[in-house]
Design a protein around this motif. Structure first.
Motif, PDB file in Angstrom:
ATOM      1  N   ASP A  83       0.260  -2.023   0.747  1.00 53.16           N
ATOM      2  CA  ASP A  83       0.996  -1.416   1.858  1.00 53.16           C
ATOM      3  C   ASP A  83       1.009   0.107   1.748  1.00 53.16           C
ATOM      4  OD1 ASP A  83       1.477  -3.993   2.668  1.00 53.16           O
ATOM      5  OD2 ASP A  83       3.541  -4.058   1.910  1.00 53.16           O
ATOM      6  N   ILE A  84       1.141   0.613   0.523  1.00 53.11           N
ATOM      7  CA  ILE A  84       1.105   2.063   0.311  1.00 53.11           C
ATOM      8  C   ILE A  84      -0.284   2.607   0.622  1.00 53.11           C
ATOM      9  CG2 ILE A  84       1.206   3.860  -1.473  1.00 53.11           C
ATOM     10  CD1 ILE A  84       3.514   2.301  -2.750  1.00 53.11           C
ATOM     11  N   ALA A  85      -1.311   1.888   0.188  1.00 49.39           N
ATOM     12  CA  ALA A  85      -2.686   2.314   0.473  1.00 49.39           C
ATOM     13  C   ALA A  85      -2.921   2.393   1.978  1.00 49.39           C
ATOM     14  CB  ALA A  85      -3.678   1.355  -0.171  1.00 49.39           C
ATOM     15  N   ARG A  86      -2.415   1.396   2.714  1.00 52.02           N
ATOM     16  CA  ARG A  86      -2.613   1.387   4.167  1.00 52.02           C
ATOM     17  C   ARG A  86      -1.868   2.539   4.826  1.00 52.02           C
ATOM     18  NH1 ARG A  86      -3.029  -3.486   8.471  1.00 52.02           N
ATOM     19  NH2 ARG A  86      -2.986  -2.180  10.350  1.00 52.02           N
ATOM     20  N   ALA A  87      -0.622   2.764   4.424  1.00 49.78           N
ATOM     21  CA  ALA A  87       0.159   3.845   5.031  1.00 49.78           C
ATOM     22  C   ALA A  87      -0.478   5.197   4.753  1.00 49.78           C
ATOM     23  CB  ALA A  87       1.585   3.808   4.490  1.00 49.78           C
ATOM     24  N   ASP A  90       4.045  -4.383  -7.247  1.00 54.67           N
ATOM     25  CA  ASP A  90       3.457  -5.688  -6.952  1.00 54.67           C
ATOM     26  C   ASP A  90       2.235  -5.462  -6.050  1.00 54.67           C
ATOM     27  OD1 ASP A  90       4.194  -6.200  -3.954  1.00 54.67           O
ATOM     28  OD2 ASP A  90       6.099  -5.596  -4.876  1.00 54.67           O
ATOM     29  N   VAL A  91       1.361  -6.432  -5.994  1.00 56.96           N
ATOM     30  CA  VAL A  91       0.081  -6.277  -5.308  1.00 56.96           C
ATOM     31  C   VAL A  91       0.257  -5.931  -3.836  1.00 56.96           C
ATOM     32  CG1 VAL A  91      -2.055  -7.450  -4.644  1.00 56.96           C
ATOM     33  CG2 VAL A  91      -1.091  -7.819  -6.917  1.00 56.96           C
ATOM     34  N   GLN A  92       1.215  -6.580  -3.153  1.00 57.99           N
ATOM     35  CA  GLN A  92       1.385  -6.324  -1.725  1.00 57.99           C
ATOM     36  C   GLN A  92       1.907  -4.911  -1.468  1.00 57.99           C
ATOM     37  OE1 GLN A  92       0.423  -8.460   0.899  1.00 57.99           O
ATOM     38  NE2 GLN A  92       0.659  -6.470   1.896  1.00 57.99           N
ATOM     39  N   THR A  93       2.846  -4.459  -2.280  1.00 61.26           N
ATOM     40  CA  THR A  93       3.362  -3.091  -2.117  1.00 61.26           C
ATOM     41  C   THR A  93       2.253  -2.072  -2.357  1.00 61.26           C
ATOM     42  OG1 THR A  93       5.596  -3.752  -2.788  1.00 61.26           O
ATOM     43  CG2 THR A  93       5.049  -1.408  -2.956  1.00 61.26           C
ATOM     44  N   ILE A 140       0.271  -4.279   4.955  1.00 59.57           N
ATOM     45  CA  ILE A 140       1.069  -4.627   6.139  1.00 59.57           C
ATOM     46  C   ILE A 140       1.345  -3.362   6.941  1.00 59.57           C
ATOM     47  CG2 ILE A 140       3.282  -5.531   6.953  1.00 59.57           C
ATOM     48  CD1 ILE A 140       3.390  -7.210   4.380  1.00 59.57           C
ATOM     49  N   GLU A 141       0.974  -3.400   8.205  1.00 58.30           N
ATOM     50  CA  GLU A 141       1.152  -2.234   9.074  1.00 58.30           C
ATOM     51  C   GLU A 141       2.636  -1.969   9.306  1.00 58.30           C
ATOM     52  OE1 GLU A 141      -0.208  -0.606  13.502  1.00 58.30           O
ATOM     53  OE2 GLU A 141      -0.681  -2.659  12.864  1.00 58.30           O
TER      54      GLU A 141
END
Length: 343
Positions: free
Chosen positions: A239-243, A233-236, A191-192
């Motif tokens: 999100d860290i990978a994207r950031a 959790d998978v979403q976090t 998530i951006e």
């Protein structure tokens, strides 16, 4: 001139045949990823041993694929550095021995010069001069390129290379080896804007890079958001990978823009394993359009270590009359700007 190229600087055995009149005739690559995955990183001794097993069979395979005979080869190029010394010595010993047996000249090629010139293998290669962003597991450098061998180092990483930082963050996130491609893939579902990581050394002048602090920031973020078992959790995780990916890419784009402004050039090439990152290419393409510039890069299979880039770079130097002595030399460290220029 028909040149056999051999690449054995790290954990991939690459062999190719390049003809000065017809371009790339054939190439083959064997990756050792499965061998080193169990250890979470490259084991130098295992890498060297596997190069011993794979190089000559690949040489025979590529020569047959090119539709030529041994006697048709007029030069041999091999990676002489920088890289793992044991792995380098395998390619250097085999390359020099083949050249001696075939009575043709040999040349030791600088690994990063090979990456830098890889976009020349494409149908529309860049013209000199240009700025090059070299991004791999071991190097992050900005270089002004006025010609083959005519290099001016503009900036480099003061600690971890970008590719190394990607791999280490992948390991922190519990992803497979090598971590870089897994981080990039995971980032696509992130998530951006959920996390905002620093863009290191962008608020001060200069063209050097630093990714160790960013890597620490990622580690602290993981600790902060992990559950009692130390898991995300998978979403976090995504999100860290994207950031992280956005921070690295933004940093490189800012530095590239500065380098182009400093040199007054409008052409930029990106080369090395990280240059295969789709998001990096997209953002740099947009940035270059804004300044009426142009971005060049090699197709993905020539971004990672490969024999084609070594065959091409070696061919250019052999055509210029350069060749190696009978000594079998390998250089674990070898400054790019120390190379001689050719016309």
């Amino acid at each position: 001139m028909i040149v056999l190229g051999i690449e054995t600087s790290c954990d991939e055995t690459g062999v190719a045949v390049y003809a000065s009149t017809h371009g790339l005739l054939a190439d083959a690559l064997f990756s050792q990823v499965d061998i080193h995955a169990a250890y979470g990183g490259v084991i130098p001794e295992l890498a060297s041993r596997d190069h011993i097993r794979k190089t000559l069979p690949l040489v025979k395979q590529v020569i047959a694929k090119a539709g030529i005979r041994n006697v048709d080869i007029t030069g041999v190029a091999y990676t002489a550095g920088p890289g793992l010394v044991g792995a380098l010595l395998v390619g250097a010993a085999i390359g020099r021995s083949l050249a001696m047996g075939w009575d043709v000249p040999a040349i030791g090629v600088h690994h990063m010069e090979g990456h830098l010139l890889a976009p020349m293998l494409e149908a529309e290669p860049p013209s000199f001069p240009f700025v090059a962003l070299l991004v791999s597991g071991g190097h992050t450098q900005l270089v002004r390129v006025s010609g083959i061998g005519d290099y001016q180092l503009l900036g480099e990483s003061l600690d971890d290379a970008a590719g190394e930082a990607f791999d280490k963050v992948g390991k922190m996130l519990g992803l497979g080896y090598p971590g870089g491609p897994h981080v990039a893939k995971l980032a696509q579902s992130g998530i951006e804007g959920r996390f905002e990581f620093p863009r290191p050394m962008t608020k001060r002048p200069g063209l050097d890079f630093s990714f160790s602090g960013l890597k620490t920031f990622v580690r602290n973020t993981i600790i902060e958001h992990a559950n009692n078992n130390g898991e995300l959790d998978v979403q976090t995780q995504a999100d860290i990978a994207r950031a992280f990916e956005e921070a690295v890419i933004d940093t490189m784009v800012i530095k590239c823009r500065r380098a182009l402004q400093q040199t007054g050039l409008k052409s930029l090439i990106i080369a090395g394993g990280v240059s295969a990152n789709t998001r990096l290419r997209e953002v740099l393409e947009t940035a270059m359009l804004k300044i009426n510039g142009r971005l060049f890069y090699a197709q993905p299979r020539f971004c990672t270590d490969n024999g084609a880039m070594i065959a091409y770079a070696g061919c250019q130097r052999l055509l210029a009359g350069q060749s190696a002595s009978l000594a079998i030399d390998a250089f674990p460290r070898w400054p790019l700007e120390s190379l001689s220029a050719i016309s």
